[in-house]
Motif scaffolding. Structure first.
Motif, PDB file in Angstrom:
ATOM      1  N   ILE A 205       0.837  -1.206   0.000  1.00  0.00           N
ATOM      2  CA  ILE A 205       0.000   0.000   0.000  1.00  0.00           C
ATOM      3  C   ILE A 205       0.868   1.250   0.000  1.00  0.00           C
ATOM      4  CG2 ILE A 205      -1.731   1.250   1.304  1.00  0.00           C
ATOM      5  CD1 ILE A 205      -2.206  -1.892   2.306  1.00  0.00           C
ATOM      6  N   MET A 206       1.984   1.172   0.724  1.00  0.00           N
ATOM      7  CA  MET A 206       2.852   2.341   0.800  1.00  0.00           C
ATOM      8  C   MET A 206       3.520   2.609  -0.540  1.00  0.00           C
ATOM      9  SD  MET A 206       2.138   2.777   3.822  1.00  0.00           S
ATOM     10  CE  MET A 206       1.395   1.744   5.041  1.00  0.00           C
ATOM     11  N   ALA A 208       2.190   2.424  -3.430  1.00  0.00           N
ATOM     12  CA  ALA A 208       1.300   3.275  -4.225  1.00  0.00           C
ATOM     13  C   ALA A 208       1.514   4.738  -3.849  1.00  0.00           C
ATOM     14  CB  ALA A 208      -0.142   2.871  -3.992  1.00  0.00           C
ATOM     15  N   ALA A 209       1.693   4.982  -2.553  1.00  0.00           N
ATOM     16  CA  ALA A 209       1.893   6.366  -2.096  1.00  0.00           C
ATOM     17  C   ALA A 209       3.186   6.938  -2.660  1.00  0.00           C
ATOM     18  CB  ALA A 209       1.914   6.400  -0.581  1.00  0.00           C
ATOM     19  N   VAL A 260       5.395   7.256   4.192  1.00  0.00           N
ATOM     20  CA  VAL A 260       4.221   7.769   3.469  1.00  0.00           C
ATOM     21  C   VAL A 260       3.753   9.084   4.067  1.00  0.00           C
ATOM     22  CG1 VAL A 260       1.816   7.349   2.921  1.00  0.00           C
ATOM     23  CG2 VAL A 260       3.460   5.515   2.730  1.00  0.00           C
TER      24      VAL A 260
END
Lengths: 424, 484
Positions: A205-206, A208-209, A260
């Protein structure tokens, strides 16, 4: 001794994450420009089953093989998304969502199977792909990240023109006969490369950031693609640096989220203070325009009053009768204009033009009359060029047309004379 | 005159394709029946599987309970997901499911409980906030919508992970649980309610499911109009933004209720995948909701069973089964599936190839009689050619003659119609458009397959009974047989 080791480790992580941030920011900018920000997210998610499958096939943890698996399944995810959009009536958002959720589902199932098969110890590598584990970064990892980032940079430099056109005007690229589909796929593959090398460090998920935040933040600072890429890379670098330092300070917290949040702070700062599109810059621009516009309105109205009455004095009451301004507003406008040296007060509620003010008022009035004449005489042009907020028509239409409009206005004696010309 | 003639002629093609499309799918539209039948068949498979797994009788209620919980959360998610998919907002579901994390953490900080109404409210607030922030970044910051969504949800998620790490360890609220969930423990984690120990998960899932159904039933009309035509909804005085934020709040609530069972990443699978698959299977909203429920229920059942068999993550296998069913829908959906579209195209290709074959034979016969050389197109070859010759023979339009295949009398009538359509169209083009003579054949070659007798008649009237086409050949008459 331990301190030395710690310092060495920290430097390795610092270097690794910063270079990763720069590389991800560089290719992520294209994803943001191409309005594909969430495709990067989907690729990160889609990489998970590839990691697990590589692990299952090899039977042990081998980073380069796992990354290869991640790249393969990430690219497969991209291909599935574009195939679903192209061949079925599934829309892009749903296609991204499907890849985003089904692939990691498969990944979780596989990773649990691995945990059953493989005895403890060697499975630790898998968990880190989800939330990330910067501390585990070693020197070869940094070399890998550096190599991949340089590769991305090289491809971007070589295909700069192609990427630029595809990112901003894909229809034009198609009309040039370029293999747009393949350029696009290459761009997406570069994103997949950046994602895959970043996964072990910062997690799904990070990642993507790291792709989205620097590019989106850099957009507030510039309108040129070259600068955008440079700034995005720099932001990614800084995000990695500061984030790593912070996460070294708060070692009980996971590093990924801290990195992030560092990126989010940079984004927020850019959104507020960015010189091109930042909130404050836009607000100032808006203010400046409004002030300028109001001043022009004041000059127009005053000139109109003055030329009708024949007096050089204009009273606030005349303006109030003519415009929907409040008395305070008129007062403030007069004060502003007086401050700019365009008018001078003769009495509290009366004023007259200074020579400079008169010249300016004539200019503004000419501009307005030219617009009016353009809209009546060339209505077919007006639709494409009309920008009534702008002062003059000069920059929108051909000089011959301006000359024609001027002649028409002169014939109707609606062409205001400059004081210097009038004197002659 | 020519303009009025042009319109029906132009519409002829879609009309014809629509007719063939309806022909191939007319058998398959019993509405509610199909999802139900599909459900029963798969349920039967599940029951057989269930027997083979040989649970000890002691475990059966637990197994059924867990499957029930799985169905409850996947069902509620999939119903709301239909509206997300229809509104092209699937990804806001993804964003919300990540972004509710800080809401959970904050609510947990204040209530001290990792479940219950506080967490729900915290999550719903964050869900609406996510949507609001995304919207404001887009409109105020001029950031494109996808990027603003990405910025908002990754930042909130990161914040949530950190808050949970800070406050969580004291009470079993760890990031792992929120990420993957663990449905296997949901049946045994009990709380006291009205004198009974009930599974804790039900405390949030049952209200969430009831709320979802109530929301959809109460706002049925509004949701429908907003999903399909937001402009119309606004014109009718429906407050689109109220409906929007209510939906976002519902998605967040259902998402968080499902967290404990399937985790944040896989909630997305239940939100989007069944709804997207259902969208391929039908064009009606009611049926779409029904299908998505069925697909979600099956993902739950088979996800659980296969996960037990492989000893792996239930949530993961649920997502995989949802994906498998979506893949099935992509291939096999009755109207929008790849297979049915391919068959439809194949059918059309065979019809066109057959008509070309008999048209050619008719022209050859004609050429033999009048000594004007016939147009020679290349005969359809390959699989399509083979299939169309077979179908022509089966329909009795073609027979084997001394020198290759020849037309039967029935075939001759059919072929005459094709040639008539071709030459009528050529004449029409010549009469009404300024085309060079060598540009008439190509369009007529395409158009001949789509001119039904009605249109042929209209063309004939337009041309005032013209007998000769631009190439100087006789336009054959329609139904009534002409003398040899």
């Amino acid at each position: 001794m331990i301190e030395q080791l710690l310092a060495y480790n920290t430097i390795v992580v610092l270097l690794g994450v910063s270079i990763l941030g720069a590389g991800a920011g560089l290719v992520g900018s294209f994803a943001v420009l191409r309005k594909r920000a969430l495709t990067g997210d989907a690729v990160a998610h889609a990489a998970l089953p590839g990691v697990c499958a590589a692990f299952l096939i090899l039977g042990q943890r081998n980073l380069s093989f796992m990354l290869l698996g991640a790249l393969a399944s990430g690219v497969l995810g991209i291909i599935i998304i574009s195939a679903l959009c192209r061949w079925t009536r599934v829309r892009e958002d749903a296609a991204i969502g499907i890849v985003l959720s089904v692939f990691p589902g498969l990944g979780f199932a596989l990773s649990r199977i691995i945990q059953n098969v493989v005895t403890s110890g060697s499975k630790a590598g898998l968990e880190s792909f989800i939330l990330g584990k910067t501390a585990g970064m070693t020197r070869p990892d940094v070399y890998l990240i550096l190599a991949a980032s340089l590769f991305c940079l090289a491809v971007v430099l070589v295909l700069y023109k192609e990427f630029k056109v595809v990112a901003f005007d894909i229809g034009f690229a198609r009309s040039l006969g370029w293999p747009v589909y393949w350029v696009d796929l290459l761009l997406m593959s570069l994103i997949a490369v950046a994602v895959v090398i970043g996964l072990p460090a910062v997690g799904i998920i990070m990642m993507a950031a790291l792709l989205i935040l620097p590019g989106a933040a850099a957009r507030f600072w510039t309108d040129s693609l070259g600068w955008l890429l440079f700034i995005a890379g720099a932001f990614g670098l800084v995000t990695g640096l500061i984030g790593t330092v912070f996460s070294a300070m708060f070692s009980m917290l996971p590093a990924g989220p801290i990195i992030v949040l560092t990126g989010s702070v940079i984004f927020l700062i850019s959104m507020l203070f960015g010189v091109r599109r930042g909130a404050i810059a836009r607000l100032l621009e808006h203010r400046r325009f409004q002030r300028d516009y109001n001043q022009r309105q004041l000059l127009l109205a005053s000139y109109d009053v003055a030329s009708r009455t024949g007096h050089s004095q204009v009273s606030a009451a005349d303006l109030l009768a003519r415009k929907s301004w409040s008395p305070q507003q008129v007062n403030r406008l007069i004060a502003n204009a007086a401050g700019s040296g365009l008018v001078e007060r003769t009495q509290p509620a009366e004023f007259r033009f200074t020579p400079a003010g008169l010249t300016r008022a004539v200019e503004v009035t000419r501009g307005l009359r030219l617009w009016e004449e353009l809209l009546t005489e060339y209505p077919e042009l007006a639709g494409s060029v009309a920008n009534l907020a702008s002062e003059s028509v000069d920059q929108y239409v051909e000089p011959t047309i301006v000359a024609d409009l001027t002649a028409r206005l002169k014939a109707q004696s609606r062409w205001p004379e400059l004081p210097s010309e009038a004197a002659i | 005159m020519s303009a009025s003639m042009l319109n029906p002629a132009k519409e002829a093609k879609p009309a014809a394709t629509r007719a063939t499309g309806a022909g191939s799918t007319s058998g398959i539209s019993p509405g509610w029946l199909l999802p139900a039948v599909y459900f029963l068949i798969l349920l039967l498979v599940a029951l057989v599987w269930f027997r083979f797994l040989e649970f000890s009788p002691k475990d059966t209620p637990k197994t059924l309970g867990i499957i029930g919980i799985a169905i409850l959360c996947s069902g509620s998610c999939s119903l709301l997901g239909c509206y997300l998919v229809l509104r092209r907002m699937s990804l806001i579901g993804d964003a919300i499911s990540h972004a509710v994390l800080p809401g959970i953490a904050i609510a947990f900080f204040f209530t001290g409980q990792p479940y219950g109404i506080g967490i729900m409210l915290g999550a719903m607030a964050l869900g609406m906030l996510t949507s609001f922030l995304t919207q404001s970044l887009h409109s105020l910051g001029k950031v494109s919508e996808d990027a603003s969504m990405g910025v908002v949800f990754t930042s909130l998620f990161a914040l949530g992970v950190i808050l949970i790490q800070l406050w969580g360890p004291r009470a079993h609220l760890d990031a792992d649980c929120v990420l993957y969930g663990d449905i296997l423990y949901t049946w045994d984690r009990r709380v006291l309610l009205l004198g009974h120990y009930v599974p804790r998960a039900l405390l949030s899932l049952v209200p969430a499911a009831i709320l979802t159904v109530g929301f959809i039933v109460l706002l049925w009309k509004e949701l429908k109009i907003v999903s399909f035509d937001p402009a119309l909804a606004a014109a009718m005085g429906i407050k689109v933004w109220v409906v929007h934020y209510l939906l976002m709040g519902m998605v967040a609530g259902v998402t968080v209720a499902s967290f404990e069972s399937v985790g944040s990443i896989l909630v997305v699978a239940m939100l989007i995948v069944p709804a997207a698959a259902a969208g391929l299977l039908t064009d009606r909203l009611r049926e779409m909701l029904a299908w998505s429920l069925v697909i979600a229920a099956h993902s739950a059942i088979f996800g659980y069973l296969s996960a037990t068999a492989l000893n792996t993550s239930v949530a993961g296998m649920m997502a995989v089964f949802a994906g498998v069913q979506f893949g099935g829908a992509v291939l096999l959906a009755p109207r929008h599936g790849l297979l049915s579209r391919w068959l439809r195209n194949l059918g059309l290709s065979i019809r066109i190839a057959s008509e070309d074959i008999i048209g050619q034979l008719y022209r050859d016969e004609e050429a033999a009689k009048t000594a004007i050389p016939a147009h020679r197109g290349s005969p359809p070859s390959g699989l399509i050619g083979l299939l169309s010759r077979l179908s022509l023979r089966r329909k009795g339009l073609l027979e084997s003659g001394l020198s290759g295949p020849s037309l039967t009398s029935q075939g001759r009538t059919a072929a005459r119609n094709i040639v008539r359509a071709h030459r009528l169209w050529e004449s029409f083009l010549e009469a009404n458009f300024d085309l060079p003579p060598d540009h008439l054949h190509e369009p007529a070659e395409r158009m001949e397959h789509f001119l039904d007798p009605d249109l042929q008649q209209q063309l004939d009237q337009q041309l005032a009974g013209r007998q000769i086409d631009p190439q100087g050949k006789v336009i054959p008459q329609g139904e009534e047989t002409t003398g040899p």
